[in-house]
Design an enzyme around this catalytic site. Structure first.
Site, PDB file in Angstrom:
ATOM      1  CB  THR A   1      -0.956   0.022   1.215  1.00 30.22           C
ATOM      2  OG1 THR A   1      -1.671   1.257   1.220  1.00 30.22           O
ATOM      3  CG2 THR A   1      -0.204  -0.102   2.528  1.00 30.22           C
TER       4      THR A   1
ATOM      5  CG  HIS B   1      -7.360  -0.876   0.652  1.00 32.95           C
ATOM      6  ND1 HIS B   1      -7.536   0.446   0.316  1.00 32.95           N
ATOM      7  CD2 HIS B   1      -7.279  -1.549  -0.511  1.00 32.95           C
ATOM      8  CE1 HIS B   1      -7.540   0.554  -0.996  1.00 32.95           C
ATOM      9  NE2 HIS B   1      -7.387  -0.634  -1.529  1.00 32.95           N
TER      10      HIS B   1
END
Ligand SMILES: [Zn+2]
Length: 378
Positions: A188, A196
């Protein structure tokens, strides 16, 4: 869970880790090459073995096959060039590699100096020759020749976040100690919102452990600053993940924004860190509208099944559904957009800069607080 042996984890790419750290040679009166931030990140990853089986900056044979067919000259999958650009061929057969202030970090034993075609590299690796693309812009700004050869790194960069610094051998030892054989890696470069969090937890349900592996190398200046992100990862994992199932560690790579090819490259690096699985969301490592929504997932089909060994796990965008009363995706929720809590990045930034918390279904309040704080300070 009881500990497992390190050799029960997935094998590194090419079979063994080849960290390129070594001792400082006595005589350093050599010509010097100063590295760009991207090249410094690559050098550090060569030092740690994160780019195994590479032992240095790529020679022409590997470069050509990587650009043309996503493979090293020996046939092993490899998605992006790892090259060092110089203005002229150095004198002598050994050079010092230094940071931008001239501090010597490594030596490179010169094997080749070769010219390359920037437009071709852009077209093949970035799928565009548009100089507005941040990765392509960097490529176009590079010097004209590639200098190739194995490196020996005697001085590592100081990690910006020492507590998050773990080389592939370290994460492997940690996974083994915790008894994890199957580990999913999550790349990320953003704070983790509920969407997420959901993906990482869906993935974690099927494996032993989760490596949250935020990229801390160079990113675009409009991405959320890395120190803010790190604080946000901390509050999220402390509050909402079991401590014995998650490791947060820094991934020292620089972003290239090469979308599909970078997704494969990211997966290969995580395999070296000991991950057996890797999360690939929509538009992984993309930027602007250069890549199709699923391109970064579809590109994995260009390799033979299991050739990479690390297993990509593909995910849709997720959202909170008011009717389902939980996080879901279009694959698992039959309801329409009006029932979903969705905020654009622009809207979120707007709320945060006004000191307002986004809805809890979108971002955990603890995470939002960290982001608001950063906006106040900045
Ligand atoms: Zn629903």
């Amino acid at each position: 869970m009881s500990a497992v042996a390190v050799d029960q984890l997935i094998r590194p790419h090419g079979g063994v880790l080849v960290p390129r750290a070594g001792v400082r040679p006595e005589n350093l009166t050599l010509s010097e090459v100063r590295l760009t931030p991207r090249e410094l990140s690559d050098l550090d990853m060569l030092a740690s073995g994160a780019l195994s089986p590479l032992t240095g900056f790529m020679g022409q044979a590997d470069y050509e096959t990587v650009v043309e067919s996503m493979r090293l000259a020996n046939g092993l999958p490899w998605a992006l060039p790892v090259c060092l650009a110089v203005a002229e061929a150095p004198k002598g057969d050994r050079v010092v590699l230094a940071d931008q202030g001239g501090r010597p970090l490594a030596v490179l034993d010169v094997e080749e100096v070769y010219s390359y075609d920037k437009e071709r590299e852009a077209e093949r690796c970035f799928r565009t020759t548009d100089g507005e693309h941040p990765g392509v812009a960097q490529l176009y700004a590079q010097e004209q020749l590639y200098l190739a050869g194995p490196v020996t790194v005697f001085e590592r960069l100081e990690p910006e976040f020492p507590q998050l610094h773990k080389d592939p051998a370290d994460t492997r030892a940690l996974f083994a100690e915790r008894g994890w054989k199957r580990v999913v890696g999550f790349q990320t470069r953003n704070p983790i919102h509920r969407a997420h969090e959901y993906l990482t937890k869906c993935a974690l349900e099927t494996v032993d452990g989760l490596l949250v592996h935020p990229l801390v190398g160079a990113t675009k200046s409009d991405d959320v600053p890395v120190d803010v992100r790190v604080k946000a990862y901390d509050v999220l994992t402390e509050g909402y993940y079991p401590a014995d199932r998650v490791v947060v560690s820094a991934f020292p790579a620089a972003m290239r924004y090469a979308g599909p090819r970078e997704a494969i490259w990211h997966a290969i690096c995580r395999k070296n860190y000991g991950c057996s699985h890797f999360i690939v969301g929509r538009d992984h490592a993309g930027v602007g509208t250069y890549y199709g929504t699923y391109d970064a997932q579809l590109i994995f089909d260009e390799l033979e099944p299991h050739e990479l060994d690390i297993e990509p796990m593909f995910f849709e965008h997720s959202f909170w559904c008011k009717v389902c009363g939980q996080m879901a995706t279009a694959k698992t929720c039959p309801h329409g957009g009006d029932d979903h809590v969705f905020l654009s990045g622009t809207k979120v930034r707007e709320l945060l800069s006004e000191g307002q918390l986004p809805p809890e279904e979108f971002t955990r309040p603890e995470v939002a607080e960290v982001l608001i704080e950063a906006y106040r300070g900045g």
